[in-house]
Each structure stands twice: as C-alpha cells, then as structure tokens.
Design a protein around this motif. Structure first.
Motif, PDB file in Angstrom:
ATOM      1  N   GLY A 238     -20.853  54.807   2.117  1.00 25.76           N
ATOM      2  CA  GLY A 238     -20.555  54.046   0.922  1.00 25.76           C
ATOM      3  C   GLY A 238     -19.205  53.368   1.035  1.00 25.76           C
ATOM      4  O   GLY A 238     -18.389  53.688   1.902  1.00 25.76           O
ATOM      5  N   HIS A 239     -18.957  52.407   0.162  1.00 32.72           N
ATOM      6  CA  HIS A 239     -17.684  51.688   0.207  1.00 32.72           C
ATOM      7  C   HIS A 239     -16.527  52.606  -0.160  1.00 32.72           C
ATOM      8  O   HIS A 239     -15.448  52.530   0.431  1.00 32.72           O
ATOM      9  N   ASP A 240     -16.745  53.469  -1.128  1.00 34.53           N
ATOM     10  CA  ASP A 240     -15.708  54.412  -1.566  1.00 34.53           C
ATOM     11  C   ASP A 240     -16.354  55.789  -1.674  1.00 34.53           C
ATOM     12  O   ASP A 240     -17.163  56.033  -2.569  1.00 34.53           O
ATOM     13  N   GLU A 241     -15.988  56.689  -0.764  1.00 32.92           N
ATOM     14  CA  GLU A 241     -16.586  58.025  -0.739  1.00 32.92           C
ATOM     15  C   GLU A 241     -15.646  59.097  -1.263  1.00 32.92           C
ATOM     16  O   GLU A 241     -15.867  60.283  -1.025  1.00 32.92           O
ATOM     17  N   SER A 242     -14.615  58.697  -1.965  1.00 35.80           N
ATOM     18  CA  SER A 242     -13.675  59.672  -2.527  1.00 35.80           C
ATOM     19  C   SER A 242     -14.348  60.457  -3.642  1.00 35.80           C
ATOM     20  O   SER A 242     -15.320  60.000  -4.247  1.00 35.80           O
ATOM     21  N   GLY A 249     -21.875  56.709  -1.859  1.00 33.47           N
ATOM     22  CA  GLY A 249     -22.728  56.352  -0.736  1.00 33.47           C
ATOM     23  C   GLY A 249     -24.003  57.170  -0.721  1.00 33.47           C
ATOM     24  O   GLY A 249     -24.091  58.260  -1.310  1.00 33.47           O
ATOM     25  N   ASN A 250     -25.019  56.650  -0.045  1.00 36.35           N
ATOM     26  CA  ASN A 250     -26.341  57.290  -0.055  1.00 36.35           C
ATOM     27  C   ASN A 250     -26.314  58.701   0.508  1.00 36.35           C
ATOM     28  O   ASN A 250     -26.968  59.606  -0.016  1.00 36.35           O
ATOM     29  N   PHE A 251     -25.566  58.896   1.584  1.00 37.37           N
ATOM     30  CA  PHE A 251     -25.560  60.206   2.239  1.00 37.37           C
ATOM     31  C   PHE A 251     -25.019  61.288   1.313  1.00 37.37           C
ATOM     32  O   PHE A 251     -25.683  62.313   1.064  1.00 37.37           O
ATOM     33  N   LEU A 252     -23.825  61.076   0.784  1.00 35.96           N
ATOM     34  CA  LEU A 252     -23.216  62.095  -0.079  1.00 35.96           C
ATOM     35  C   LEU A 252     -23.973  62.234  -1.393  1.00 35.96           C
ATOM     36  O   LEU A 252     -24.094  63.347  -1.924  1.00 35.96           O
ATOM     37  N   ILE A 732     -24.617  42.643   4.250  1.00 29.81           N
ATOM     38  CA  ILE A 732     -23.635  43.646   3.832  1.00 29.81           C
ATOM     39  C   ILE A 732     -23.274  44.571   4.983  1.00 29.81           C
ATOM     40  O   ILE A 732     -22.137  45.019   5.114  1.00 29.81           O
ATOM     41  N   ARG A 733     -24.223  44.836   5.853  1.00 32.45           N
ATOM     42  CA  ARG A 733     -23.992  45.777   6.965  1.00 32.45           C
ATOM     43  C   ARG A 733     -23.944  45.016   8.294  1.00 32.45           C
ATOM     44  O   ARG A 733     -24.536  45.425   9.278  1.00 32.45           O
TER      45      ARG A 733
END
Length: 765
Positions: A238-242, A249-252, A732-733
C-alpha cells in the motif's frame, strides 16, 4: 590461641605433605620404579592400537599426566578436543612433589625447581620429571596450533628449565609468561569453559514446540495471503502502511481480516509478533512469491522430464515501455496430455532475433532444460508489424482523447435509435437496439480489431455527431478541436469508408481461424483444415468479391451522406496535394488494385509464410496418423516418409525399419481395440496409447506422436501472459521490477500448479 593456630597449621601442612607423598608414590609407581620393560611396551602398544583402531574415541579415564609425554591438543580430532579439555580441567595441573628435583648448573651453584613455586602459581604451573622442566597447564589445554609465536612453545611443548631467570625480580620468566596475551586469552577460555552458565546453548533460549508452531502459523498466514492476492492480480503493498493509515495495503488489510475471524492467528501476527519475525515486510513478500514461482517452474521442469518440447516466444511492451519476452513451453506429460506452460517473462533490450534467442537460451539453461529436446518453435510477429493496418488502428481510436466520451456517444446513439424507430426502419423488441459504445482495439488480441471496426461501423453517425460537438465546443482546447476536425474529415471520406468495410470483410473471414488459434490447446489437424479453408475463402473473395464489396460501400455512403467519387474518372488524391502519378489511372483501378487486391495478397502471403508448404506438408503427413476411413488404417508409407524427411536425427536407421513393422501391427490392433478405433485426433491417439497401456509396446509410434504434438499451433498462452502483464503492471504499478513481475505472472497464469503447492513444506523448509 597461638597454640591452637599452630596446631591447625601443622596439621594442614602434614595433610598436604601426605597428599603430595601419595601423589609422588603413585607417579613413581608408574614411572620411576623399575618395571619389566616387556610389560611397559605391551601397555603402550595396547594404547596405540586402541587409538589407531578408532581415532575418534579417547579414553578420558587414562589421560597422560606427564606434560612431556602427553599428546598435544592439536593432535586430537577437533570434535574430541572439548571433551579432552574438560577432563584435564577436572584433573588440574600436574604438580608433583619430589624429594629432590633435578639440579642444573655448576656443582658449586646448582639450581633446581622449587616446590614452593606451585603455591605462587597454583593454577597453571606444572613439572615433568621426564624432561625436568616446567610447563603451563592452561596454555597446553588451549593450544590448537603447533606454533603460535616465538618462545610460546617453551611452556607447552619443549618445557622451560632456565631456573636462573625465575628468581630475577621483575624479569621473572614465569611473570613474563602470565603477562603475555596468549596466556591471558587461555585463562579467559578456561574460565568460560568451566562456567556452564555462560555457555551459548544456555544463553540462547531454546524455543519450545509451542513457539515453533506460532512461527509457522505466522509464516503460513503470510504465504497464503501472498498467494491469494497474486491469484486475484492484486497489489501487495500500500502507499501508506503505517499503523495510523486508513488503508495499509491489500496484504496487511487481508492479514487483519484473517485475524478478525481467527483468534489463534490474531495472537501471533502483526503487533503480537516479535519485532524481528513479523514476516510482513516487502522483501519477505517478494521472497515468498519468488519461492512459490520457482516451485511452479520446478514442477513444469518435472512435467517435461526427458520429453520433447516446443518453445513459443512472443514479445510486447509493458506499461513502463519495456520490451518483455514471454516464454511458453508446449509438451505432453506422462499421462499423454498436451500441456502449455508459461515459464517466464524476460526483459529484453530490443526485439532483434539474436537478442530474443540469447535470452531464451539463457532462461532455458538456467532452469535446466535440455535444449537439444526442442522440436518446435513458435513466434508471433504481430506486435512487430508496422504498416497501414496499424495506421488504421491509430486512425480509428488509438490514443485519441475524445474516444473516451462514452456518454456523448451513447446519447447520440439513443437519439439515432429513437429516430429510426419513428421512421419504422427498425423494429423494437426485447434484446434489440442495445445502446453500445466504441470498442478500443487491444494490443495483444487481433480479434479486438475486428470488433473495433464493427463497432465504428455501427456507431458511424454517432461518432461524427460527437466529433462535430467537439469542433464546436469553445471550452475544448485548440489541440482537441484540431484532432476532432482531422478525424471528422477522415470519416467523411470515401477512402476511409472503403478501407473500413474492406477490413471488416477481411477480419471477418480470418476471425474464425484467429479465435481457434487463441484456444489454449488446439488440435494440429483442425488447425491445418482451418488454415486451408481460410486461404480458400480469402482467395475466392479476391477473385469474386470486388463487385459486392463496392456495392456495399456505396449503399453505406448514400445512407450516411458520404460523397462517392466517379469510379471511371482519373484518380486524384483527396488527402494530400496532387502527385505526379495522379490522373494515370482511374478511381476504380486505384481502389481495386492498390487497396482491394493488394490487401488480400498481403494477407494471403502472410498466411503462406506462417503456414508454408513445408509446414503444410508436415501437417498433412501427420494427419495420416488419424485416418477418417472406416475401419481406420494408418498410412504407413506416409508416416515413414514423415520420420525420414523431418525427424532423421530422432530415429536411427534400425528404428526407422522397425517403425514400419510396429505400424503394421498397430493397424491390426487398432481395428480390434474399441478405445483405439474411436480416436479422431492425435491427442486422442496419445491418450489412447496411455489408457490401453500400449505406450511401451508401440514406443516408436509414441515417439512420432510426441514429436507431432509438440509442434506449436497457436501462441494463445503467450498472449494470455501479456494480458496478465497488463493487469499487474498498470499505470499505478508501473515501477515493478522485472523479477517481481515475472514471478507474479508465473503464479497467476499457472495457478493450478501454485494452488497445489503444500504451504507446510514451505514453512518447514
């Protein structure tokens, strides 16, 4: 009080003297006292034989105590030194007390070893009655090398006996020895050796079974998440995973979703995981994906085995304008099933044939494929084509900013349908008069061009209305209005309408073949028949289709108010300034010869070049394997000719002779076996040989079938690879690395293999 103290002191001295005398007696009993020489030699031989018989074992209960006689530490096997050190440390230094130590020096001033020195240096000083020299017990234990530095071996190997330098104040040899770095290090090693609490195996906390299960569950959650997101062609990061981000993001986010349904997972992931083993970083995600992709490739390699295979290669540009080459393997597995597997995607600097071949060869050798087993190559050069057909695509919709005005197009189409209904030219009903829009031609699907042409013909007037609206729109930019005006002029020209209808007829006649070749697994005989039928249809259209096409174009022009030129008048270019060759032929000659006939000749030439006489002969000979006669009979002569002409290196002379007899027996066997007599394709024949367990019996026939089935019929799998590439590497990617993109495509395209990969083996590996 003094009497008592002196009593205890005298008692301790007596006990110490008694112990020293006992040690001296024991040593003398083994060394000083006379013993039969034969018995002593026999004892030494027994020890030597025991050591030689098993050099990896040491008798720790009978270690040599004399410093001059004992075996040096570096002479012991490395795996036994720790045990020997512990045993010697338990025994302590050899500090023997003799009635009289050996004298050295002149008779007037003899010098001897002093027993009192043991009290000054109790932890390391030793004395050998054999060499009459002193040694360092600590340095001996931790001396793993024959020579450390100059003079150091005096206290470990040779022994020290210069007693004059002992009682020399600050220059005492014993004091200098304990001050050297080697001795200090040995003392530190000795303290650590005997201090069990500081050993590494006690410092490092051994993880119990519960902790191991937690780690595996945490890693399994990450593996399943990466795999599932790849199957769905979703981005991982994701752009911001904080932690404070609204979308991490999709993973988290998916990890959190899994945790919300499972407390066991929730207790071991993310914030509840150790800081150094969360298994959620971007590098871990890429590593997991790389492992899965490599397992898929290894599975493909095992499927191919020692079989023949075909390499299909195609290239296309990705979103970042990099040239990417897709490599697909076609083969048939042990069950007799044709497989087309996507192996890899490789970034190439250019599309020169040498560059493509070099990269293809490098990848095949990297994955341990035997390139000598290649029996076919398939290439699709459509993406490299440059010419008027790509020009037509660009003319219609490619990179046109107003092609995105779907609302205006749909509104104009609805108005047109309403007007036609009022005039009674069309009928209303369920499923009729659907409002559509223009179709954009795809880069990797030839069939999309046909649909784009049909779409433009269907929405011809609507498109002109929208373009006129852009021209009259004062809010539009100058560039937009200029492009719209140029496109509007093209749409009004007879030449554009003629080319549009010609492309519709041409692509319509080749669409069936194109769609058939897009199938993942296409029978080679059906493909041959389709190619022949398509060639015949195009040739018939070339010879007899001009009048009908011209009449169709004229009707369309009259309906849509497009000016039709006088076909018998001298030709003049309407798009450019007059040329020298103008007026030398008529409009009818230009459109029939330079456009109609020339276009069809190019298409027929392309089909003939891709399916040349040699290839067609090979396919024709192969078709004799599946006879349409009843009862079915294989043409033995044709098959033998096929082997002799196209596969001379794959059959020895004796095997070619033997093949004829195998085919003769197989013809008889096939008429009696219902499973073999019902086969209608070569694929069915291959499966029939496996199911009837006659593959080994007719092994030469089976080899012929393998060679034929590995021939490429279509490049559908490579095209699917590029379609998947456009899904993963989008606007985007567009900064994805080449390896990351390739691994995504391998797992995504070959998901049936990736789904069956056991995650437990990945976790415990």
């Amino acid at each position: 009080m003094k009497t008592t103290d002196s009593f205890f002191k005298r008692k301790n001295d007596d006990e110490e003297t008694h112990n020293d005398n006992q040690q001296s007696k024991r040593y003398k009993a083994s060394t000083s006292e006379p013993q039969p020489q034969e018995h002593e030699n026999q004892q030494e031989n027994d020890i030597d034989e025991a050591t030689q018989s098993n050099p990896n074992e040491v008798d720790l209960k009978h270690l040599e105590r004399d410093p001059a006689k004992r075996k040096q530490m570096w002479e012991y096997p490395v795996n036994l030194r720790e045990q020997v050190r512990r045993a010697y440390m338990t025994l302590g230094p050899f500090q023997i007390r003799l009635q009289e130590y050996h004298a050295k020096g002149s008779k007037k001033h003899p010098r001897r070893f002093q027993y009192s020195w043991f009290n000054i240096f109790p932890n390391w000083l030793e004395y050998s009655p054999t060499t009459h020299a002193s040694y360092c017990f600590i340095c001996y234990i931790f001396n793993d090398k024959p020579s450390v530095c100059h003079g150091y071996d005096a206290f470990t190997v040779k022994g020290f006996d210069n007693w004059k330098k002992v009682n020399d104040g600050k220059n005492c040899a014993f004091l200098k020895h304990i001050g050297c770095s080697q001795h200090r290090n040995a003392v530190t090693f000795a303290e650590n050796l005997m201090n069990q609490a500081t050993h590494i195996e006690n410092i490092i906390v051994k993880q119990n079974e519960a902790q191991i299960l937690k780690n595996r569950l945490r890693l399994k959650a990450s593996i399943d998440t990466v795999r599932w997101l790849t199957f769905q062609a979703c981005a991982l990061r994701g752009h911001d995973e904080s932690p404070n981000s609204k979308n991490r993001g999709n993973f988290l986010q998916l990890i959190n979703l899994l945790a919300s349904y499972n407390d066991e997972v929730a207790n071991v992931i993310l914030e509840n995981a150790p800081y150094n083993s969360k298994y959620t970083s971007g590098d871990i995600q890429k590593e997991i994906l790389s492992i899965i992709a490599n397992k898929v490739r290894k599975h493909i390699r095992s499927e191919v085995g020692d079989s023949y295979f075909c390499v299909m290669v195609d290239e296309s540009r990705d979103e970042s304008k990099k040239e990417q080459m897709a490599i697909v393997l076609r083969f048939f597995d042990a069950e007799g099933i044709i497989r087309e597997r996507f192996l890899d995607l490789v970034h190439v600097r250019d599309t020169l044939s040498l560059t493509l071949k070099t990269n293809m060869w490098r990848q095949l050798l990297h994955y341990q494929f035997d390139v000598s087993k290649i029996r076919g190559q398939g290439y699709d050069g459509a993406s490299n084509m440059r010419g008027e057909w790509n020009g037509l695509q660009a003319l219609v919709l490619k990179d046109c900013p107003y092609a995105k005005r779907h609302d205006e197009l749909q509104k104009a189409k609805a108005t047109e349908i309403e007007h036609l209904l009022e005039l009674g030219e069309i009928e209303s009903g369920k499923g009729l008069n659907q409002i559509g829009t223009l179709r954009r031609a795809g880069d990797t699907r030839w069939g999309s061009h046909f649909r784009s042409v049909c779409s433009l013909l269907n929405m011809f007037d609507c498109t002109r209305v929208v373009l006129q609206g852009i021209i009259d729109d004062v809010s539009a930019t100058y560039s937009q209005r200029g492009d719209a005006d140029a496109a509007y002029c093209y749409l009004k020209s007879f030449e554009f309408v003629f080319i549009l209808h010609l492309m519709k007829e041409l692509m319509g006649k080749t669409d069936i073949l194109s769609q058939a070749l897009q199938k993942k697994s296409q029978d080679i005989l059906n493909a041959m028949e389709l190619v022949s039928a398509t060639k015949e249809s195009l040739n018939d259209f070339r010879n007899n289709g001009w009048d009908s096409l011209l009449e169709q174009v004229k009707i369309f022009c009259e309906k849509h108010q497009v000016d039709v030129p006088d076909m018998q008048a001298p030709y003049t270019c309407t798009r450019y300034r007059p040329r020298k060759n103008d007026n030398q032929f008529t409009f009818a000659h230009f459109y029939r010869v330079y456009l109609f006939t020339s276009t069809l000749d190019k298409q027929l030439h392309e089909l003939n070049s891709r399916f040349n006489d040699q290839a067609m002969e090979l396919l024709s000979l192969s078709s004799t394997l599946v006879s349409k006669e009843h009862p079915k009979v294989i043409n033995i002569d044709q098959i033998c000719l096929l082997v002799e002409k196209y596969y001379p290196e794959d059959f020895t002379e004796q095997e070619r002779i033997q093949l004829r007899y195998q085919l003769d027996i197989f013809n008889i066997d096939m008429t009696k076996n219902p499973r073999l007599s019902r086969v209608s394709t070569i694929v069915d024949l291959c499966k029939g040989l496996v199911e009837t367990q006659k593959r080994e019996t007719y092994y030469l026939l089976d080899r012929v079938v393998q060679l034929i089935l590995t021939l490429p019929v279509s490049t559908a799998t490579t095209e699917r690879g590029f379609s998947a590439m456009k899904i993963f590497k989008n606007r985007i990617r567009n900064k994805m690395s080449d390896d990351f993109l390739a691994n995504n495509l391998v797992v995504y395209i070959e998901r049936e293999i990736a789904e069956n990969i056991d995650t437990k083996s990945n976790v415990t590996a």
